[in-house]
Every structure is written in structure tokens, then in C-alpha cells.
Design a protein around this motif. Structure first.
Motif, mmCIF file in Angstrom:
data_model
loop_
_atom_site.group_PDB
_atom_site.id
_atom_site.type_symbol
_atom_site.label_atom_id
_atom_site.label_comp_id
_atom_site.label_asym_id
_atom_site.label_seq_id
_atom_site.Cartn_x
_atom_site.Cartn_y
_atom_site.Cartn_z
ATOM 1 N N LEU A 231 73.490 -6.033 47.022
ATOM 2 C CA LEU A 231 72.671 -5.719 48.193
ATOM 3 C C LEU A 231 72.227 -4.260 48.140
ATOM 4 C CD1 LEU A 231 71.695 -7.166 50.715
ATOM 5 C CD2 LEU A 231 73.633 -6.207 51.929
ATOM 6 N N VAL A 232 73.148 -3.380 47.715
ATOM 7 C CA VAL A 232 72.805 -1.961 47.554
ATOM 8 C C VAL A 232 71.681 -1.825 46.528
ATOM 9 C CG1 VAL A 232 73.647 0.293 46.824
ATOM 10 C CG2 VAL A 232 75.142 -1.231 48.129
ATOM 11 N N ALA A 233 71.853 -2.540 45.388
ATOM 12 C CA ALA A 233 70.870 -2.427 44.314
ATOM 13 C C ALA A 233 69.496 -2.877 44.784
ATOM 14 C CB ALA A 233 71.316 -3.258 43.117
ATOM 15 N N MET A 234 69.454 -4.003 45.482
ATOM 16 C CA MET A 234 68.164 -4.567 45.859
ATOM 17 C C MET A 234 67.506 -3.774 46.986
ATOM 18 S SD MET A 234 66.943 -6.849 44.089
ATOM 19 C CE MET A 234 67.625 -6.940 42.454
ATOM 20 N N THR A 235 68.304 -3.304 47.952
ATOM 21 C CA THR A 235 67.702 -2.483 49.010
ATOM 22 C C THR A 235 67.171 -1.198 48.398
ATOM 23 O OG1 THR A 235 69.914 -1.678 49.497
ATOM 24 C CG2 THR A 235 69.013 -3.327 50.976
ATOM 25 N N LYS A 236 67.874 -0.703 47.400
ATOM 26 C CA LYS A 236 67.416 0.511 46.736
ATOM 27 C C LYS A 236 66.107 0.246 45.993
ATOM 28 C CE LYS A 236 68.887 3.432 42.923
ATOM 29 N NZ LYS A 236 70.036 3.919 42.179
ATOM 30 N N PHE A 237 66.077 -0.846 45.253
ATOM 31 C CA PHE A 237 64.883 -1.161 44.474
ATOM 32 C C PHE A 237 63.686 -1.333 45.391
ATOM 33 C CE2 PHE A 237 61.876 -4.087 42.545
ATOM 34 C CZ PHE A 237 61.656 -3.461 41.340
ATOM 35 N N TYR A 238 63.871 -2.137 46.427
ATOM 36 C CA TYR A 238 62.746 -2.382 47.315
ATOM 37 C C TYR A 238 62.435 -1.139 48.160
ATOM 38 C CZ TYR A 238 59.732 -3.858 50.975
ATOM 39 O OH TYR A 238 58.681 -3.906 51.838
ATOM 40 N N GLY A 239 63.503 -0.495 48.633
ATOM 41 C CA GLY A 239 63.320 0.656 49.511
ATOM 42 C C GLY A 239 62.514 1.763 48.852
ATOM 43 N N TYR A 240 62.719 1.968 47.554
ATOM 44 C CA TYR A 240 61.994 3.044 46.885
ATOM 45 C C TYR A 240 60.726 2.524 46.204
ATOM 46 C CZ TYR A 240 65.802 6.011 48.080
ATOM 47 O OH TYR A 240 66.709 6.704 48.807
ATOM 48 N N GLY A 241 60.788 1.296 45.684
ATOM 49 C CA GLY A 241 59.632 0.758 44.981
ATOM 50 C C GLY A 241 58.582 0.198 45.926
ATOM 51 N N GLY B 86 64.455 17.591 66.304
ATOM 52 C CA GLY B 86 63.514 18.600 66.768
ATOM 53 C C GLY B 86 62.543 19.110 65.731
ATOM 54 N N VAL B 87 62.673 18.681 64.494
ATOM 55 C CA VAL B 87 61.708 19.111 63.478
ATOM 56 C C VAL B 87 61.095 17.883 62.815
ATOM 57 C CG1 VAL B 87 62.636 21.387 62.960
ATOM 58 C CG2 VAL B 87 63.627 19.383 61.874
ATOM 59 N N ALA B 88 59.974 18.097 62.125
ATOM 60 C CA ALA B 88 59.315 16.982 61.448
ATOM 61 C C ALA B 88 60.238 16.449 60.356
ATOM 62 C CB ALA B 88 58.003 17.455 60.853
ATOM 63 N N ARG B 89 60.105 15.156 60.110
ATOM 64 C CA ARG B 89 60.939 14.575 59.053
ATOM 65 C C ARG B 89 60.358 15.034 57.723
ATOM 66 N NH1 ARG B 89 61.846 10.044 55.892
ATOM 67 N NH2 ARG B 89 59.660 9.534 56.006
ATOM 68 N N GLU B 90 61.136 15.802 56.994
ATOM 69 C CA GLU B 90 60.603 16.322 55.739
ATOM 70 C C GLU B 90 61.477 15.914 54.568
ATOM 71 O OE1 GLU B 90 62.548 20.755 56.133
ATOM 72 O OE2 GLU B 90 60.768 20.231 57.256
ATOM 73 N N GLN B 91 62.650 15.395 54.838
ATOM 74 C CA GLN B 91 63.519 15.014 53.734
ATOM 75 C C GLN B 91 63.053 13.702 53.149
ATOM 76 O OE1 GLN B 91 64.512 15.633 56.843
ATOM 77 N NE2 GLN B 91 66.487 16.640 56.887
ATOM 78 N N GLU B 92 63.034 13.659 51.837
ATOM 79 C CA GLU B 92 62.789 12.404 51.165
ATOM 80 C C GLU B 92 64.147 11.927 50.683
ATOM 81 O OE1 GLU B 92 60.594 10.173 50.433
ATOM 82 O OE2 GLU B 92 58.937 11.108 51.496
ATOM 83 N N PRO B 93 64.628 10.835 51.203
ATOM 84 C CA PRO B 93 65.901 10.358 50.685
ATOM 85 C C PRO B 93 65.764 10.071 49.192
ATOM 86 C CG PRO B 93 64.916 8.758 52.164
ATOM 87 C CD PRO B 93 64.091 9.996 52.248
ATOM 88 N N VAL B 94 66.723 10.504 48.412
ATOM 89 C CA VAL B 94 66.614 10.396 46.964
ATOM 90 C C VAL B 94 67.289 9.113 46.513
ATOM 91 C CG1 VAL B 94 66.667 11.886 44.970
ATOM 92 C CG2 VAL B 94 67.340 12.779 47.182
#
Lengths: 401, 209, 622
Positions: free
Chosen positions: C410-420, C533-541
Motif C-alpha cells: 500500500l505504501v509502494a502504490m500510494t507513493k507511485f500514484y501520489g508522485y506519478g 500561516g504561510v503558503a504551502r511551499e514544501q514538496e513532499p519528497v
């Protein structure tokens, strides 16, 4: 004796510094020293924000629930460990306009730099102004200043320990402590007319008449209740486990309870800026440098401060009310005062009662790097303990105009 | 662990009767100074107009003592809007836009057993997403303008804006107030406002205890 | 019919010499005809078997039809997609069609020699698919070929033994030595890329730079061919309980390892490739479990486990096809294989297609993958109640590890879809002919789960052929659940089961519509993300997404944070690292040998050996 750079001040374009833990002497310093010092204060913009592919970066703040004030902490983590912390403290930087205001008005601003430490800040300001103007305040005024700063210390130390207790989810004890903090603030309001000592201190005098009768037993009552709560609290293994070995910092360049918790006997009260030597003042230390040590130092200092209050009340005949004097003369003065968070340096420049220069090196500025370094490689849940144990106030960081 | 229950029982009730009774302790110089004697005063905050103290500018410094003395009343807030829907449950989000820390402490102290704001249905939240009211403390620092507006935008309707402390209302002697960006519905004066004053304003804004 | 099928799949190979588009058109036609015939045959309960021509070389039974259907769906979608995608040389296209033909022959073979030739044909066409590209290193195609040969050799050994034992050249039931059977099964497992032979799965896909239709072939249908072959062996070979248990153990080991590697992979194609190994592991567990149950006298549970294999193989083949087609688009549009730098897509529909396939592969109900996964865990769960303590212990451990692996998947697939699958306006829009097949694959995966009772029902013929007993009793009813809508997993301690996903989905739909009718549409206000309070600027890696796993299992991953500069190096397959070490030394030695004695290019020599081997095989048949 540590003689590292403790503050850099700019006077008429020239950079001068103060070294060591006791001195208030301004001496010339090299640019290298200055830039190293400024980096350590996190005031030259954001610190290291490198991106590493294995780390998640998330920001705590500037506005989040756990923090009392607005400050942003970028925490880099690879799961549970904090690999790196990068603070940004300038969000709420107010840049109060100190320069070109009259000394008595500037005093009101100075005591509102950090509301929690206002007695210490106003004392430093008044002492600096008195030194420039060659004013010798009456002994009773000096004693009153000791009273204010020590009651303030008690309230703040209780606050810090209450926050630690709250962080450790010892909620019953935390509420007892918060109630005790409130009791201390009420004592201040009854005897000094204001819960945060605003408007009490004056240059060469006190702006309000004081009634110190019955102050000592009340403060002693607070100290007594605190001691009993602390005793019960420290019988909890759970509580001690969270504090022990957490965020160890043993740097000699720290100030306040933090440096004393690392077994260094540094306390600017030893320099005798107020007549502490007439009283049975002693420096409380501990030897481990972790969160528990810092809490223990604060716990001991509450006891010591209550004794000091008792002694001052006995020797004080009641201070007469005066009014802030006009300060004649021109010059600069640096004052060190031990705020509850630690040693604070204030530079004041006056020209015929008009402020020409003003800057401070606060205890929070001195200790922020120690927090960042000691919390790094700890786990995320250590954050609260590390942060609260130093007793930071963001309001005392930043610049002045 | 051993005797927390016992300690609690021994301590008895510490919670204030307010708002059903009178406040037990009032910090005198955080209330409105009124003229009680003769004499000239210069107010460092320019708060005195026609012999009256304007509480939106007063910084509770007490430099007017002598001719003026504190009134000792805590109900000095200006309630511009009452939102009765929040009466049973009122969730407040506190934002520090540049304070000295005293207001923060006074708001924080409302949660302790002495004031126990929870008994009145007042809760503090750590996200504006759940908030009914935005309680602003401190002067409006440049860096906090964006976070303040973001917090306001993030709040669901209906929402109240409250300014606590002279800094937030007018900026006092240290800067500008919140009014440049948001219109505050409730003004809670004082430097800092006493906890009773804040509690009183919160209770009134939500339409009663 | 068999001749027709062979001809249908031979035509694209021939056509690819002239036009790629025509060859794909022919391939689409062949797949359509095959799928329709297979569907008809399965629906009419084996009417297609009558189409089998006399003779012992080839045959068509329900098992063949079923796998032909599964394969045809995959080839149909891939060919449709390739019309717009394929910009490679005609030789590559020919190799692709050649590989498809080989798989069809494998499925149709009833005799040792055509089977082996087709098996070898799969390897050779695979080799060409990988090595066509100039930039490809020497090692990957060789390693692929070496493992292909090891696999063929082991199967050859088994078949030789079978032939020696019976004297017949076609698949004949007899009492065979378990050692030979196991050796042959290992041959299939090597081709499946089972741990520790993982590199046979990901290597061609990741390093070969093979076109995406090649990746689909390696990952979806070649895997399917291996599973088919194992089931085919089961139809005429009695497999011992110990061998079944070993299959379960090997399967769960692969499942867990592959899931872990998939979760930590940063490679757009390697991640799904590892997921294939994980699925193969699950299918092996089910196969092993069916053998064990059959030998323990619980033939109904054996039927259940085999039905699970059928559901699994269908769902996996289709959704893996969809996922690789998806990976092909995002890889091409962003020009990188690094999951972290993938630009995403601008089409929500395309992203949804990826999501459907990823959901099925992560084992979510009501998708086919979810149904298969449930059947695997359920089988192991029931087997714990068997009277034999060793089986109980084995199934407990297998079940626990499989459940853990399923979670990590589930981790692998959420990662694949989440980033791809990030939808971004700036990204490129894929062609409709490419989005369509991906969406279709996802929809079919969903359908396999929803119509799970129909799949299990139609697999009855297959499972009965293997277990020799009727699967009646698998589909029942209970209380409010109508007859046939309860999938039950009977065991010695009573019957367990699950309500058919179709029934659940129907109920959910009814309640959904009901609440919509009652309350209507909710008012929605869209506000920016609250980020303190700030804009979302982090890109989860994406690397950090699996870092907790990487840290916990740092002994499984050879490279950790202590790499240069305090930063971590991407972790790598330990089995591969080990193989590199061994082959490096071996390569040096053999190169020295080649230079000393043959004085020619090693790769040409290898090719010559292969062709010679094939020629000899053909000669022997004729």
C-alpha cells in the motif's frame, strides 16, 4: 573563564562588542567575530535550508497551536529524528521606534519589549540612563528593583515548569502550576499595581509608591506550594523520563538557567548591578545540562528568589514615589541584567534625554543556537521539552529603529 | 501520582465565580483611569482627550496617577457584534501579530483552573479551521500580515474578529493596530487586558454565559 | 481453431517488417478475436474445447482459454496504446510481436518440445527487446539471457525426465519424482523473478530502456505465462505437500521482499516491476496452499485457493498492464525515470486511470487485486485450523508475513500514484488513444472485483481440472445475502467467507443515492491549504516517503545515510549487489578465456550459441 563574544553593538557606525559573562565594557572586535556571532543569533535571515532527498521538511509555525508566540521552525526529519532545525524568528519583529524618543517614554517601550521580563528590562534601561546622567538612585529604589525582578523570576520559572509539565501530559500538576503562576501575577498586581510591573520603574525613582508589607509571606507561600508540587511531580517516573537526557546542552556560551544547568557558575547578579551581595544570594547550578537540569535550576532559583524577597522586604522601609528625572548629559551605557531567561545586555545611548542608540542582546538570542544544536538528532517529541526548557521569548528577538 | 486527588480536595474550589459573581482580583492599572484630583498630566500615549481617558490608546502605564486613579472595573470592552450562535460552544483561535508576550500570557491563563474558560463553553484551538473567533494580540508586524490574513481566510463563517490589548486595537506606543487589515468586531482594551476583561468580552461576544 | 490462433498472432510479426501501424492493427484484431472466442468458450462452459484439433502437440481447454482471455485483454490494450506510443525501430516491434506469439504457443502447447521452443522464444525476443538500444550496458541483457537459459535448462531437465519416465512426448499424468518436479518448478520461478532472482524481473524493465510495451510484456504477460505453466504442470503432475509448502515459503519471502523494495524504489519502472514480484509471490502462496489443501483432503479449499490464483492473475495482468502504460506516458512526458522529478500530468482522466490500476494493485476492495488478496489471506487463515501442526505453523507465519507485505504494498502504490499521478496544469496532456487503454485497464480491474463471483464461477472448470473435485459450495448465500453472493472459504473448523464485493457495492450505491436524494448536494467553499500561516511551499519528497521503512530495515538495504556528504544514496537490491560482485569476477575470467581461445566478440558468440540451441530444438521436433 569564558571570554567569547556575548554581544555586538553598533554605535555611530562602529561595531563594538562585549565579551565574557560579566563585563559591560565595549571593545573593538573583528568582522569575523561579528559575522560568526550574528549567524549564531539567527537574525541574519533564514539559516541553512538545504534540501536533502531523504528528509521531509515541515514548518511548525509561524502560527501554530503549540507555540505561545509567532515563530517559524522548519524541522527536517527522516521519520522520527529531527535531522535539522531552522528557526525563523523575525515574523513578529515589531521594530519598535526607540530612537529619538524621550528617555521616560522610551522606558515605557523598553518594558514592553518583553512583557514577561518587563521588570528586568526596565531595570536595565533605568540603570543605563542613570549611569549616563550620573544619577544615583536611592537604596530603596534598588531594593524595589530586586523585589520586582525576583517576583518576576518566580512567575516565569513557574510558567516554564508548568509548560514542561503540560508537555509531559502531567495535566493535573500542570494546572496546579498554572494556577500558582496566576497567584503570583495577582500578588504582583496587588503590590505593584500591575501584573507585569508596567509603569513601576522609573529613572532615579519609582513611578509608584509601593506597599511591601505582607508581600514576603505571600511570595513564600507561593514558593512553598511550588516546592510541594515539585516534590510530587518528581516522584513520577514518567515525568522524569521525558526530561532526563532530553536536549542536552553544555555550551559555555549559553546564558541563564541553561548555562547554570551545565554546571557553569555564570549569573550576572554576581556582578552586583543591584545590592545582591548584601543578601544571601547564591547561584543555583546543576551538572547534566539536559531538560531536567534546567528545570532543577529553575526550581532552586524559585526558592532562592523567595528568600531574597523575604530579606529585601525586611530591610525595606517602603519606597517613596518619585518621578522619572530628566537625564542630562550625553553618552552610552551597556547594562547586564539577569532576566528570568538569562543574562541580557542592553545598550543605551542618550543625548540630553533623547535616545540616540538602543539595542539589546537578549537571553533568547544567546540561547537559540543551543536549542537548535541540542534538539538536533533528538526525536520530534523532544521538541516541546527542548523549546520550553530554555524559556524563549520571541518578542525579545529582532531589531529596533 | 501519590496524592494529586487529595491535593485537589484539600485545595478546594479555586475557580472564580465570574461572570456569575464579581471578579476576585483586579489589577488596578489595567482598568480605566478616571480623574479624581486636580493637576496637569502629560500622557505618553496621547490617550487623554477632554479630561477623559480613551481606552483604545491607554497603555496602563500609570503616569497619570495622582490626578487620575484606576476605576477598577473590568467591563471596559467594546462589543461591536454579538454572535448568539456561539453561546454554547465558542472556539477561539489566538494569533500573535507582534506582541510583547503579556497578552499571550493573559489569554493563556484563561485556561487554568482559576478562570476555567472551558466551563463557559469557550475553547482555544490550534487551527483557524475550527475557529469561531480570531483573537488578535500585539501590534501588526509586517511579517505577520500574511499569516493573519491566511488565518482569517481559513476560518469558516460566521466569524468574529477580536482585538485584545491596546497594541492590537490601535498600536499603542509601539506600532500600528490590526485595523489596517481587518475590522475588529470586539475591542478588549488594556495593556495587557486583565484576564477578567478578556473573559468578560468573550462571554459577551458569544451572547452570554 | 488452434491453427487460426497461431496464424492470427503470426501475422503481426510478419507485418512488422513493413509497417508498425499495420502490425499493431493486426495485433488488435488477433487479440479481439481471441478474447471474444475465449469469453464465449468460458461462458458456454468449455464449448471451446471442442475446437481442439486432434493431435498431441497443441490443445485448448478451459485453462488455456482462461489465460488466453487474460493475455488477450493485456495485448489488446497494449497494442491500442502502442499505435500512438511506439516510435522505436521496426525490429523492436517485431520482437514484441514475436514474444506475444511465443506466449500464445506456450499456452497452447500440450507437448514438451513446442513448449520449450516457445519458452526459449520468449527469452530471445525479450533479449532483443532489451538490447536494441545503443546506450544499454552489456550486463543487463546478458543477465536476463543467462537467467532465461537457467530457467529453460531446469524445465528441460524436468521434461527430459518426464519423457524418460513415460516415453510419451506430450504432457502425461504419471507418478513423477518430486526432485525433478521441484527442479522444473524452480525453472518457472526463476522466470517469475522470485526472490532471490528478482533481477530477472526488474532488470530488463529498468535497465534495458525497453519500450513500454516490452515492459508490459515482461511484467504482465510473461509473469502470467509462468503462472500458467505451473498450473499446467499441476494438471498432470502430483505435487507433494512438502513442495507445496516450499512454494508457499518461497512465495511469501518474495512477497515481503518485493514489497519492501517496491516501497523504497525511486524508479518509475522498477517500482511496478517489484510490485509484479510481490504479486507473483502471492500467486505462488495460493498455488502452494492449494497443493497443501488438496493433499490434506480439503479439496474444496484447494478449489478456493486456485480460484484465488485465477482472480489474482487476471487482476494483476490487467492492472499491471494499465500501470505500465501509465508509467510510459509520465516517463516520456517528463523525460526522467526518477519518481521524485516526475512532472505529473495535466489530464485528470489520465490520472484517474493510474489511480484505478494502483488501487487494484495495492489490494483494495472492491478491485480484483483486493479480492485476490483477501482470498490469499483467507486461505492461509483457514489453513491454520488444519489438524497438522506443521501446516498450521507454516500458514500462520506465511499469513503474518503476507499481511505485512500487503501493508507495505500500500505504501509502494500510494507513493507511485501520489508522485506519478500528480495533476498539474503545466504538464503535458497524453493522447486519448493512450489514456483510453489505461482507463480501460482500471475499469476492468474494478469489474474483476465487482464481478468476482462470476470470475470464481467461471474458473470452476480450471480448478476442477486440477483438484479433481467439484468447486460447488464456494458460492453460497446467508441471511440477507442472496444465494451465490457469498464467497465462502470452507475449512475443517467451519465455513468463513466474505460477501461478494458486488453486493456490497450495490448496497453502498443504494445508500449513496438515498442520502443524495434526501440531503442533496452540500455547499462547498474552497480555501487555500492552512499551513500554519504561510503558503504551502514544501514538496513532499518521494524518497522520504519510504524513509521510515528504509531506516527500520537498514540491514536489508545495503546503502544507508552514511553515504557521501551525510546524505543517503538510493538503496539497492542486495541480491543484485551480490550478483554484480560475482558476475564481475566471472566476466573478467570469461573475457580472458574468450580472448585467449576464441578471439572474437563475446556478444556475437552468445547470440550464435542461442540460435544454435534453437535450431537444434527445431531439428529434434521435425
Amino acid at each position: 573563564m569564558d571570554d567569547s563574544l556575548s554581544a555586538v553593538f553598533t554605535i555611530e557606525g562602529e561595531m563594538l562588542c562585549v565579551k565574557g559573562h560579566q563585563s559591560t565594557r565595549l571593545i573593538p572586535c573583528t568582522l569575523q567575530e561579528v559575522s560568526a556571532h550574528e549567524n549564531s543569533l539567527f537574525l541574519t535571515g533564514k539559516a541553512d535550508t538545504r534540501e536533502r532527498p531523504d528528509l521531509f521538511r515541515f514548518n511548525l509555525g509561524p502560527v501554530s497551536g503549540g507555540l505561545l508566540e509567532s515563530v517559524r521552525m522548519d524541522v527536517y526529519t527522516d521519520g522520527e529524528r529531527m535531522a535539522h532545525i531552522s528557526p525563523d524568528v523575525l515574523f513578529k519583529n515589531r521594530q519598535p521606534a526607540m530612537k529619538s524618543s524621550e528617555a521616560p517614554a522610551a522606558l515605557l517601550k523598553a518594558e514592553r519589549i518583553n512583557g514577561a521580563y518587563s521588570a528586568a528590562f526596565s531595570t536595565a534601561f533605568c540603570m543605563a540612563a542613570e549611569e549616563i546622567g550620573g544619577i544615583e538612585p536611592p537604596h530603596e529604589v534598588k531594593l524595589a528593583r530586586i523585589l520586582m525582578t525576583e517576583v518576576e523570576r518566580i512567575a516565569n520559572h513557574i510558567h516554564v515548569i508548568a509548560k514542561l509539565t503540560e508537555g509531559a501530559s502531567q495535566n493535573v500538576a500542570a494546572q496546579h502550576l498554572f494556577a500558582l503562576e496566576e497567584r503570583t501575577r495577582r500578588i504582583a498586581s496587588e503590590h505593584f499595581g500591575h501584573r507585569y510591573f508596567f509603569g513601576v520603574n522609573g529613572i532615579g525613582a519609582l513611578e509608584r509608591g509601593l506597599d511591601t508589607r505582607s508581600l514576603a509571606p505571600k511570595v513564600e507561600g507561593v514558593a512553598h506550594e511550588f516546592a510541594s508540587i515539585w516534590e510530587d511531580l518528581t516522584s513520577s517516573r514518567l515525568f522524569l523520563d521525558r526530561l532526563q537526557t532530553t536536549c542536552r546542552a553544555d555550551y559555555e556560551w549559553m546564558v541563564g538557567p541553561a548555562v547554570r544547568a551545565a554546571d557553569f557558575r555564570y549569573d550576572s547578579r554576581l556582578s552586583g548591578y543591584l545590592p545582591y551581595s548584601d543578601l544571601s544570594f547564591e547561584v543555583a547550578t546543576d551538572d547534566t545540562g539536559d531538560v531536567l537540569s534546567r528545570a532543577l535550576v529553575r526550581q532552586k532559583e524559585i526558592e532562592i528568589s523567595s528568600i531574597l524577597v523575604d530579606e529585601v522586604c525586611h530591610s525595606m522601609k517602603g519606597a517613596a514615589r518619585g518621578s522619572s528625572e530628566k537625564v542630562r548629559g550625553r553618552g552610552w551605557a551597556v547594562k547586564r541584567v539577569e532576566t528570568p531567561g538569562g543574562d541580557m545586555l542592553m545598550l543605551l545611548g542618550l543625548a540630553d534625554s533623547i535616545v540616540t542608540d538602543f539595542d539589546i542582546r537578549s537571553a533568547s538570542a544567546a540561547n537559540l543556537l543551543a536549542f537548535v544544536q541540542s534538539a538536533t538528532s533528538g526525536i520530534l517529541t523532544d521538541f516541546t521539552f527542548g523549546w520550553e526548557s530554555f524559556g524563549f521569548w520571541i518578542s525579545e528577538l529582532g531589531g529596533y529603529s | 501520582m501519590r496524592n494529586w486527588v487529595l491535593r485537589g480536595v484539600k485545595k478546594g474550589r479555586v475557580t472564580t465565580r465570574f461572570p456569575y459573581g464579581e471578579p476576585e482580583s483586579v489589577s488596578p492599572w489595567s482598568t480605566r483611569p478616571v480623574r479624581t484630583g486636580e493637576g496637569d498630566v502629560t500622557c505618553p500615549a496621547d490617550a487623554i482627550e477632554d479630561g477623559e481617558v480613551r481606552m483604545d490608546r491607554c497603555i496602563s502605564c500609570g503616569r497619570c496617577s495622582g490626578p487620575f486613579s484606576p476605576e477598577g472595573k473590568i467591563d471596559i470592552s467594546v462589543i461591536g457584534r454579538v454572535e448568539k450562535r456561539f453561546r454554547k460552544s465558542f472556539t477561539v483561535f489566538v494569533i500573535d501579530t507582534g506582541s510583547c508576550g503579556a497578552c499571550n500570557l493573559e489569554v493563556k491563563t484563561l485556561s487554568n483552573p482559576i478562570y476555567d474558560a472551558h466551563r463557559l463553553g469557550i475553547n482555544f484551538t490550534s487551527t483557524p479551521r475550527h475557529a469561531d473567533a480570531l483573537l488578535v494580540v500585539g501590534t501588526l508586524a509586517e511579517g505577520m500580515k500574511e499569516p493573519l490574513m491566511r488565518a482569517y481566510e481559513a476560518m469558516p463563517e460566521p466569524k468574529l474578529v477580536m482585538a485584545a490589548g491596546t497594541c492590537a486595537i490601535s498600536g499603542g506606543i509601539l506600532g500600528e493596530g490590526v485595523s489596517g487589515l481587518l475590522k475588529a468586531d470586539v475591542l478588549i482594551p488594556g495593556c495587557p487586558p486583565t484576564p477578567f476583561t478578556i473573559l468578560d468580552a468573550l462571554v459577551k461576544a458569544k451572547g452570554g454565559p | 481453431m488452434i491453427e487460426l490462433l497461431l496464424l492470427l498472432f503470426l501475422l503481426p510479426v510478419a507485418a512488422s517488417a513493413f509497417s508498425k501501424k499495420t502490425s499493431y492493427g493486426l495485433s488488435i484484431a488477433a487479440s479481439l478475436v481471441t478474447a471474444a472466442a475465449a469469453f464465449w468458450s468460458i461462458m458456454t462452459n468449455g464449448a471451446g474445447e471442442s475446437l481442439t484439433a486432434a493431435g498431441s502437440l497443441f490443445g485448448l481447454d478451459t485453462l488455456s482459454w482462461y489465460f488466453l482471455l487474460v493475455g488477450a485483454v493485456s495485448w489488446l490494450l497494449t497494442s491500442l496504446y502502442s499505435v500512438a506510443y511506439d516510435n522505436y525501430s521496426r525490429a523492436v516491434t517485431a520482437a514484441y510481436h514475436m514474444a506475444v506469439l511465443s506466449i500464445v504457443v506456450v499456452i497452447l502447447s500440450r507437448s514438451y518440445l513446442p513448449f520449450l521452443i516457445a519458452w526459449e522464444g520468449m527469452s530471445v525476443s525479450g533479449y532483443f527487446l532489451i538490447s536494441y538500444k545503443k546506450g544499454t550496458g552489456r550486463l543487463p541483457p546478458y543477465v536476463f539471457l543467462v537467467f532465461g537459459e537457467v530457467s529453460a535448462l531446469l524445465i528441460l531437465l524436468m521434461f527430459t525426465y518426464f519423457y524418460a519416465a513415460t516415453g510419451k512426448p506430450d504432457f502425461t499424468a504419471a507418478a513423477y519424482s518430486q526432485v525433478a518436479v521441484f527442479a522444473g518448478l524452480v525453472g518457472f520461478l526463476v522466470k517469475l523473478g522470485i526472490t532471490p532472482f528478482q533481477m530477472t524481473e526488474w532488470l530488463p524493465i529498468a535497465h534495458g530502456g525497453a519500450p513500454v510495451n516490452g515492459s508490459v510484456l515482461f511484467s504482465a504477460t510473461m509473469t502470467m505465462a509462468s503462472i500458467y505453466s505451473i498450473l499446467r504442470i499441476l494438471t498432470f503432475v502430483q505435487v507433494a505437500t512438502l513442495t507445496g509448502g516450499l512454494l508457499m515459503a518461497i512465495g511469501v519471502f518474495s512477497l515481503l521482499f518485493a514489497a519492501i523494495y517496491a516501497a523504497s524504489s525511486e524508479h518509475v519502472k522498477m517500482l511496478p516491476a517489484y510490485s509484479t514480484i510481490e504479486n507473483s509471490g502471492a500467486m505462488l502462496i495460493l498455488t502452494g496452499a492449494s497443493v497443501v489443501s488438496m493433499n490434506s483432503g480439503d479439496s474444496l479449499l484447494a478449489n478456493f485457493a486456485l480460484a484465488g490464483v485465477m482472480v489474482y492473475v487476471f487482476a494483476h495482468t490487467v492492472s499491471k498492464t494499465g500501470l505500465f502504460l501509465f508509467a510510459g506516458v509520465i516517463e516520456r512526458s517528463s523525460g526522467t525515470l526518477d519518481l521524485n522529478r516526475i512532472g505529473g500530468t495535466s489530464s485528470g482522466l489520465f490520472s484517474a486511470g493510474g489511480l484505478l490500476n494502483a488501487l487494484s494493485l495495492s489490494g483494495m476492495l472492491p478491485f480484483g487485486g483486493g479480492l485476490g488478496e483477501w482470498m490469499m489471506l483467507e486461505t492461509l487463515f483457514v489453513m491454520v485450523t488444519f489438524s497438522s501442526p506443521s501446516i498450521s505453523v507454516l500458514s500462520t507465519f506465511t499469513g503474518a508475513m503476507a499481511a505485512l507485505g500487503a501493508g507495505i504494498t500500500l505504501v509502494a502504490m500510494t507513493k507511485f500514484y501520489g508522485y506519478g499521478g500528480r495533476v498539474r496544469r503545466s504538464a503535458a496532456t497524453p493522447a486519448r488513444t493512450m489514456t483510453g487503454p489505461i482507463l480501460a485497464a482500471g475499469a476492468i480491474s474494478l469489474l474483476i472485483g465487482l464481478a468476482g463471483i462470476a470470475v470464481i464461477g467461471s474458473a470452476g472448470g480450471v480448478t476442477e481440472a486440477i483438484t479433481g473435485s467439484s468447486p460447488a459450495g464456494l458460492l453460497t448465500g446467508l441471511l440477507v445475502v442472496p444465494q451465490g453472493f457469498l464467497i465462502s472459504s470452507p475449512g475443517p473448523a467451519g465455513t468463513f467467507g466474505v460477501v461478494s464485493p458486488l453486493f456490497v457495492a450495490a448496497l453502498l450505491l443504494i445508500f449513496l443515492l438515498l442520502s443524495y436524494a434526501l440531503f442533496g448536494r452540500k455547499r462547498v467553499r474552497v480555501v487555500p491549504v492552512w499551513n500554519n500561516g504561510v503558503a504551502r511551499e514544501q514538496e513532499p519528497v518521494s524518497f522520504a516517503y519510504a524513509n521510515a521503512l528504509r531506516l527500520t530495515l537498514r540491514h536489508v538495504y545495503p546503502s544507508g545515510r552514511d553515504a557521501a556528504d551525510g546524505g543517503p544514496a538510493p538503496s539497492f537490491d542486495i541480491f543484485w549487489e551480490w550478483l554484480i560482485g560475482v558476475s564481475g569476477r566471472f566476466g573478467k575470467a570469461s573475457r580472458a578465456f574468450a580472448l585467449a581461445f576464441m578471439n572474437s566478440d563475446l556478444s556475437r558468440y552468445m547470440l550464435y550459441l542461442l540460435i544454435a540451441f534453437l535450431a537444434v530444438l527445431v531439428y529434434v521436433i521435425v
